[in-house]
Write a protein that holds these residues in place. Structure first.
Motif, mmCIF file in Angstrom:
data_model
loop_
_atom_site.group_PDB
_atom_site.id
_atom_site.type_symbol
_atom_site.label_atom_id
_atom_site.label_comp_id
_atom_site.label_asym_id
_atom_site.label_seq_id
_atom_site.Cartn_x
_atom_site.Cartn_y
_atom_site.Cartn_z
ATOM 1 N N LEU A 218 42.835 50.172 42.603
ATOM 2 C CA LEU A 218 41.873 51.196 42.198
ATOM 3 C C LEU A 218 42.560 52.549 42.316
ATOM 4 N N TYR A 219 42.628 53.263 41.186
ATOM 5 C CA TYR A 219 43.348 54.536 41.145
ATOM 6 C C TYR A 219 42.386 55.724 41.170
ATOM 7 N N SER A 220 42.907 56.842 41.643
ATOM 8 C CA SER A 220 42.190 58.110 41.507
ATOM 9 C C SER A 220 42.680 58.776 40.223
ATOM 10 N N MET A 221 42.056 59.869 39.833
ATOM 11 C CA MET A 221 42.480 60.594 38.636
ATOM 12 C C MET A 221 43.893 61.163 38.787
ATOM 13 N N LYS A 222 44.346 61.292 40.030
ATOM 14 C CA LYS A 222 45.695 61.822 40.280
ATOM 15 C C LYS A 222 46.757 60.724 40.272
ATOM 16 N N GLY A 223 46.311 59.477 40.081
ATOM 17 C CA GLY A 223 47.258 58.374 40.035
ATOM 18 C C GLY A 223 47.531 57.734 41.380
ATOM 19 N N GLU A 224 46.779 58.128 42.410
ATOM 20 C CA GLU A 224 46.979 57.562 43.746
ATOM 21 C C GLU A 224 46.177 56.271 43.884
ATOM 22 N N VAL A 225 46.756 55.282 44.552
ATOM 23 C CA VAL A 225 46.045 54.035 44.818
ATOM 24 C C VAL A 225 45.138 54.264 46.018
ATOM 25 N N ILE A 226 43.825 54.138 45.786
ATOM 26 C CA ILE A 226 42.870 54.456 46.861
ATOM 27 C C ILE A 226 42.088 53.216 47.315
ATOM 28 N N GLY A 227 42.414 52.074 46.745
ATOM 29 C CA GLY A 227 41.712 50.862 47.155
ATOM 30 C C GLY A 227 41.958 49.718 46.196
ATOM 31 N N GLU A 228 41.089 48.720 46.280
ATOM 32 C CA GLU A 228 41.202 47.551 45.405
ATOM 33 C C GLU A 228 39.830 47.204 44.836
ATOM 34 N N VAL A 229 39.838 46.562 43.683
ATOM 35 C CA VAL A 229 38.604 46.096 43.076
ATOM 36 C C VAL A 229 38.854 44.710 42.482
ATOM 37 N N THR A 230 37.901 43.815 42.668
ATOM 38 C CA THR A 230 38.041 42.445 42.167
ATOM 39 C C THR A 230 37.319 42.305 40.839
ATOM 40 N N LEU A 231 38.030 41.786 39.862
ATOM 41 C CA LEU A 231 37.446 41.578 38.529
ATOM 42 C C LEU A 231 36.661 40.273 38.499
ATOM 43 N N SER A 232 35.575 40.283 37.776
ATOM 44 C CA SER A 232 34.712 39.102 37.703
ATOM 45 C C SER A 232 35.370 37.986 36.881
ATOM 46 N N ASP A 233 35.357 36.776 37.443
ATOM 47 C CA ASP A 233 35.901 35.620 36.726
ATOM 48 C C ASP A 233 35.098 35.303 35.470
ATOM 49 N N ALA A 234 33.817 35.641 35.479
ATOM 50 C CA ALA A 234 32.950 35.336 34.334
ATOM 51 C C ALA A 234 33.309 36.168 33.115
ATOM 52 N N ILE A 235 33.962 37.308 33.323
ATOM 53 C CA ILE A 235 34.326 38.202 32.225
ATOM 54 C C ILE A 235 35.833 38.235 32.008
ATOM 55 N N PHE A 236 36.584 38.318 33.093
ATOM 56 C CA PHE A 236 38.035 38.535 33.000
ATOM 57 C C PHE A 236 38.861 37.296 33.337
#
Length: 207
Positions: A6-24
């Motif tokens: 998960l990126y900020s607008m400045k390009g810094e990694v600020i965390g993680e996000v899990t994509l849904s298996d039902a969509i991705f």
């Protein structure tokens, strides 16, 4: 699915996000993608092409020369298709190229396209894509910071005027919002850049 950065607008990694298996995480159906893309392009056609047939071209009412005795092929009009300034044989006329495909196939194609992007690691999730003012240079700086190169599809939760106007002069960059996704734009883009809130909307609407 593995967690995406998960990126900020400045390009810094600020965390993680899990994509849904039902969509991705579905098995991509290439036939469905092809059908949806072909449908999208057909529906975009204006269908305004038009030309005159021999009956519509002005003139040519008189027989150009006598039937026999000239040594030339017989002719009845100077507006026949094989004459200069003649009409067009089987001339195109304005028509609609639109046709529809069923919703189930559309949704399968969309999920397949998103799953391909996820498999190629071409999805960038940003924690809030916002622009305080309309600045193309600032938006370009944001894209460079998150590692976008080439064609990109920017997805926001809703219509965001500042983002749209800041990005519209950047070659290959297109913006849309979560509820207006289509398979063609996803396939056409090299990178899928999505706002975290828009990602939640996509998973809610298309699951």
């Amino acid at each position: 699915m593995p967690a995406n950065k998960l990126y900020s607008m400045k390009g810094e990694v600020i965390g993680e996000v899990t994509l849904s298996d039902a969509i991705f995480g579905v098995e991509p159906n290439i036939t469905a993608i092809h059908t949806a893309v072909k449908n999208h392009l057909a529906n975009r056609r204006q269908g305004t092409q038009s030309a005159l047939t021999r009956a519509e071209v002005r003139g040519g009412g008189a027989k150009p020369y006598r039937q026999k005795g000239t040594g030339r092929a017989r002719q009845g009009s100077t507006r026949v298709p094989h004459y200069t300034h003649g009409g067009v044989a089987f001339a195109p006329k304005p028509r609609s190229y639109r046709y529809s495909i069923n919703k189930k196939l559309k949704r399968l194609a969309l999920k397949s396209a998103l799953s391909l992007k996820a498999a190629e690691d071409s999805i960038i999730v940003v924690d809030g894509i916002e622009m305080e003012e309309i600045k193309t240079k600032e938006f370009k700086r944001f894209l460079d910071a998150v590692g976008v190169s080439g064609k990109a599809l920017i997805v926001t939760p809703d219509i965001n005027k500042n983002v749209i106007l800041s990005s519209r002069n950047l070659p290959g960059v297109k913006t849309t919002f979560a509820r207006l996704l289509n398979t063609y734009d996803i396939v056409d883009a090299r990178t899928f850049v999505v706002d975290k809130a828009a990602l939640e909307t996509i998973e809610e609407v298309y699951a």
